[in-house]
Design a protein around this motif. Structure first.
Motif, PDB file in Angstrom:
ATOM      1  N   UNK A  19       0.824  -1.206   0.000  1.00 37.65           N
ATOM      2  CA  UNK A  19       0.000   0.000   0.000  1.00 37.65           C
ATOM      3  C   UNK A  19       0.864   1.265   0.000  1.00 37.65           C
ATOM      4  N   UNK A  20       1.883   1.302   0.872  1.00 32.09           N
ATOM      5  CA  UNK A  20       2.676   2.529   0.997  1.00 32.09           C
ATOM      6  C   UNK A  20       3.468   2.837  -0.270  1.00 32.09           C
ATOM      7  N   UNK A  21       3.838   1.818  -1.005  1.00 27.84           N
ATOM      8  CA  UNK A  21       4.561   2.007  -2.263  1.00 27.84           C
ATOM      9  C   UNK A  21       3.795   2.930  -3.218  1.00 27.84           C
ATOM     10  N   UNK A  22       2.484   2.963  -3.083  1.00 26.46           N
ATOM     11  CA  UNK A  22       1.628   3.750  -3.989  1.00 26.46           C
ATOM     12  C   UNK A  22       1.250   5.123  -3.420  1.00 26.46           C
ATOM     13  N   UNK A  23       1.733   5.432  -2.212  1.00 24.19           N
ATOM     14  CA  UNK A  23       1.355   6.674  -1.541  1.00 24.19           C
ATOM     15  C   UNK A  23       2.328   7.804  -1.840  1.00 24.19           C
ATOM     16  N   UNK A  24       1.836   9.028  -1.745  1.00 30.22           N
ATOM     17  CA  UNK A  24       2.684  10.197  -1.939  1.00 30.22           C
ATOM     18  C   UNK A  24       3.436  10.555  -0.663  1.00 30.22           C
ATOM     19  N   UNK A  25       2.849  10.242   0.496  1.00 31.55           N
ATOM     20  CA  UNK A  25       3.493  10.522   1.781  1.00 31.55           C
ATOM     21  C   UNK A  25       4.007   9.224   2.395  1.00 31.55           C
ATOM     22  N   UNK A  26       4.858   9.390   3.408  1.00 26.28           N
ATOM     23  CA  UNK A  26       5.353   8.245   4.161  1.00 26.28           C
ATOM     24  C   UNK A  26       4.394   7.942   5.304  1.00 26.28           C
ATOM     25  N   UNK A  27       4.380   6.676   5.699  1.00 25.93           N
ATOM     26  CA  UNK A  27       3.531   6.215   6.792  1.00 25.93           C
ATOM     27  C   UNK A  27       4.318   5.237   7.647  1.00 25.93           C
ATOM     28  N   UNK A  28       4.104   5.306   8.949  1.00 25.69           N
ATOM     29  CA  UNK A  28       4.682   4.322   9.849  1.00 25.69           C
ATOM     30  C   UNK A  28       3.627   3.270  10.153  1.00 25.69           C
ATOM     31  N   UNK A  29       4.079   2.077  10.511  1.00 24.41           N
ATOM     32  CA  UNK A  29       3.184   0.991  10.900  1.00 24.41           C
ATOM     33  C   UNK A  29       3.535   0.604  12.330  1.00 24.41           C
ATOM     34  N   UNK A  30       2.584   0.789  13.240  1.00 23.10           N
ATOM     35  CA  UNK A  30       2.797   0.463  14.647  1.00 23.10           C
ATOM     36  C   UNK A  30       1.606  -0.335  15.142  1.00 23.10           C
ATOM     37  N   UNK A  31       1.876  -1.566  15.565  1.00 22.27           N
ATOM     38  CA  UNK A  31       0.840  -2.470  16.064  1.00 22.27           C
ATOM     39  C   UNK A  31      -0.332  -2.593  15.094  1.00 22.27           C
ATOM     40  N   UNK A  32      -0.018  -2.703  13.803  1.00 17.64           N
ATOM     41  CA  UNK A  32      -1.040  -2.901  12.788  1.00 17.64           C
ATOM     42  C   UNK A  32      -1.767  -1.648  12.353  1.00 17.64           C
TER      43      UNK A  32
END
Length: 191
Positions: A19-32
């Motif tokens: 999913x994040x590969x397609x995003x313009x911004x960065x996202x963290x993943x914490x506990x799902x």
């Protein structure tokens, strides 16, 4: 950078990477849970760039990897993925993954008023699960000041406060520098 929780159902790391590969911004993943990363101030950016450049130049002849805020860290033993401002790994296990590192010896976070509390507490609790982490440096973006959390040989975390006129010592990568080197030319004022 500031993390803002997104209203998504819990996702797996595999779903997160796709999913994040397609995003313009960065996202963290914490506990799902997915957290969007928002930008920082001009000072935040300039300080992070200076650190990344200084550390990468210092380690140029080594096999270590210097990461900027685009390189994720997988928290050891979890499915959590976080973006620090600067990181360094010299662990060969980190050369086997393309999307993240797991065993940094140095992590640098540039503080902002909205993230300082989390960077000092919750984020540090996550980071110190890594047995290789030796130095966790918190850098003010509003005053000439840094707090270094250094793990000594007994495994205890010591806090060293650096201020104007001090030389900062990062034993994890054998680097010492005058604190002013990072702040030159910046207009410092509380945000």
């Amino acid at each position: 950078m500031i993390a803002i929780k997104e209203n998504f159902p819990q996702i797996t790391p595999e779903e997160y990477f796709a999913w994040e590969e397609k995003q313009l911004e960065k996202h963290e993943l914490i506990n799902g849970q997915v957290y969007a990363m928002s930008g920082g101030s001009v000072n935040h950016s300039r300080i992070a760039i200076r650190f990344t450049t200084m550390v990468d130049t210092h380690l140029d002849a080594s096999s270590c990897i210097t990461g900027n805020s685009d390189l994720r860290i997988n928290i050891v033993g979890t499915n959590n993925y976080i973006y620090p401002d600067v990181s360094v790994t010299c662990d060969d296990r980190d050369k086997t993954t393309a999307q993240y590192i797991t065993y940094p010896s140095l992590i640098v976070e540039v503080l902002s008023p909205s993230t300082e509390s989390y960077d000092r507490s919750g984020k540090f609790r996550l980071y110190r699960k890594n047995p290789n982490l030796q130095d966790y440096l918190l850098v003010s973006s509003t005053s000439i000041e840094m707090d270094l959390y250094h793990k000594n040989d007994a495994g205890e975390w010591l806090i060293i406060n650096y201020q104007e006129g001090d030389n900062v010592e990062l034993k994890s990568i054998n680097l010492s520098f005058p604190i002013e080197q990072v702040y030159r030319g910046l207009e410092l004022k509380p945000e």
